[in-house]
Motif scaffolding. Sequence first.
Motif, short mmCIF file in Angstrom:
data_model
loop_
_atom_site.label_atom_id
_atom_site.label_comp_id
_atom_site.label_asym_id
_atom_site.label_seq_id
_atom_site.Cartn_x
_atom_site.Cartn_y
_atom_site.Cartn_z
N HIS A 78 0.88 -1.27 0.10
CA HIS A 78 0.22 -0.01 0.02
C HIS A 78 0.95 1.28 0.02
N GLN A 79 2.07 1.44 0.20
CA GLN A 79 3.13 2.32 -0.03
C GLN A 79 3.18 2.76 -1.48
N GLY A 80 2.70 1.78 -2.39
CA GLY A 80 2.70 2.13 -4.00
C GLY A 80 1.53 2.95 -3.82
N SER A 81 0.45 2.90 -3.08
CA SER A 81 -0.75 3.85 -3.18
C SER A 81 -0.41 5.11 -2.67
N ALA A 82 0.30 5.06 -1.46
CA ALA A 82 0.88 6.62 -1.04
C ALA A 82 1.75 7.23 -1.91
N LEU A 83 2.65 6.45 -2.58
CA LEU A 83 3.42 6.99 -3.60
C LEU A 83 2.61 7.64 -4.61
N GLY A 84 1.44 6.97 -5.17
CA GLY A 84 0.89 7.34 -6.43
C GLY A 84 0.38 8.82 -5.85
N LEU A 85 -0.27 8.88 -4.67
CA LEU A 85 -1.04 10.33 -4.20
C LEU A 85 0.14 11.10 -4.14
N LEU A 86 1.45 10.94 -3.69
CA LEU A 86 2.65 11.83 -3.68
C LEU A 86 2.99 12.40 -5.07
#
Length: 416
Positions: A127-135
């Motif tokens: 889910h850090q992939g999700s966070a990186l996408g938001l960033l």
Amino acid sequence: MLALMMLVNFLDKVVLGLVSVPMMRELHLTSTQFGVIGGSLNWLFSISAVLGGLMANRASTKWLLLAMAAAWTALQLPMLLAGSIWSILACRVLLGASEGPASPVAVHALYKWFPDAKRNLPVAVLHQGSALGLLVAGLGIPVVSAHWGWRANFLVLAALGALWCIAWLAFGAEGALTTRAPAERQARVPYALLLTDRTVLGTFAGHFAANWILAMTLTWIPTWLQLGMGYEAHAAGRMFALFVAITAPLSLGLAALSQRLLARGVPSRLGRGAFVAATLAVAGMLISALALPGLAPLAKFVLLTLGSGMTLVTYSVGPAMLGEVTPDSQRGGILALSNGFSSLAGLAAPVVTGMLIDQAGGSTAQGFETACSVCGFVLLGCGALCAFCLDPQRSSIRLSGSTPETGVKQTLSDPG
């Protein structure tokens, strides 16, 4: 590769919020209408999530994920020409249908590589992939919009999705790990028994609460920062990126703490169940505090950021609890049902927020803060349900003692 897939997936989700102001102005949309568009991603999300998860029980996750990614890549292109609320709604509804199974199928695929005791952190990394996408979205989408217009973002997203599909064909693989003894692997529990289990229901409630605040923030934070807090588009994008830069490591740290508690022998009822309940309750209090009079804008931003970050741990610890109590052969379906139920929050939260803004006379600041009070109530209520319901060890014993044909409890010589 799965984390990169979630990056693209969340770019697709958040882009609408980050182009909200120019889109609303060009298409003359009210806040309620924009909220309906934001929530439309979830209209078919739950149905497709369940269908995709049930397929994942039997089919290869590699090919399921490829088909989904190819679909949502193609669905970005019509947004380049969409000129009415109805055409945008159609694009977002179909996008939601293709993205619905993505998270549960990705988690199911990941569980084929990691045993139960080591799942919290890998799922958090996923889910850090999700966070990186938001960033990336917060920093990049305002720049693309400023140079080429808000529609150009959808062409960029289509290109990124196509690149991921090519890479997944080259590098994607299917794990072969199971966590149960050979005699238990094919045992199936009646879905009527699974879906009335206290841990399964508690996890569904926690996922619902986490999805409420996620949908609200992804859809409305950029608008709130611009029209409610007075930031211009680039500054609002950077503030959104800061929001993600704080929430992502916070959720990762909480997932690591939960896994550390389990490693030290803390029972899952406390190390996972009570842990999730506490984070939701604390987050609810923080989010509700936004409505307090006299708070400085920075204080409101901090409260919203910390509260949002705490709820994200539910996305890693919650599936781990479902994996702990669900037979391997049914895990994909139960993960998908959890996603499907939580998507109801994703459908409601953006619309409720838009309606509250319109009811506040178009005041984005006042309406959004009222929406935060509603969100806090949802978080506190679901946190209380989680505290009462979540007990994976007890549920494991209960479910392993049922026969697949009748659901009748049997006496086990070794309940562990």
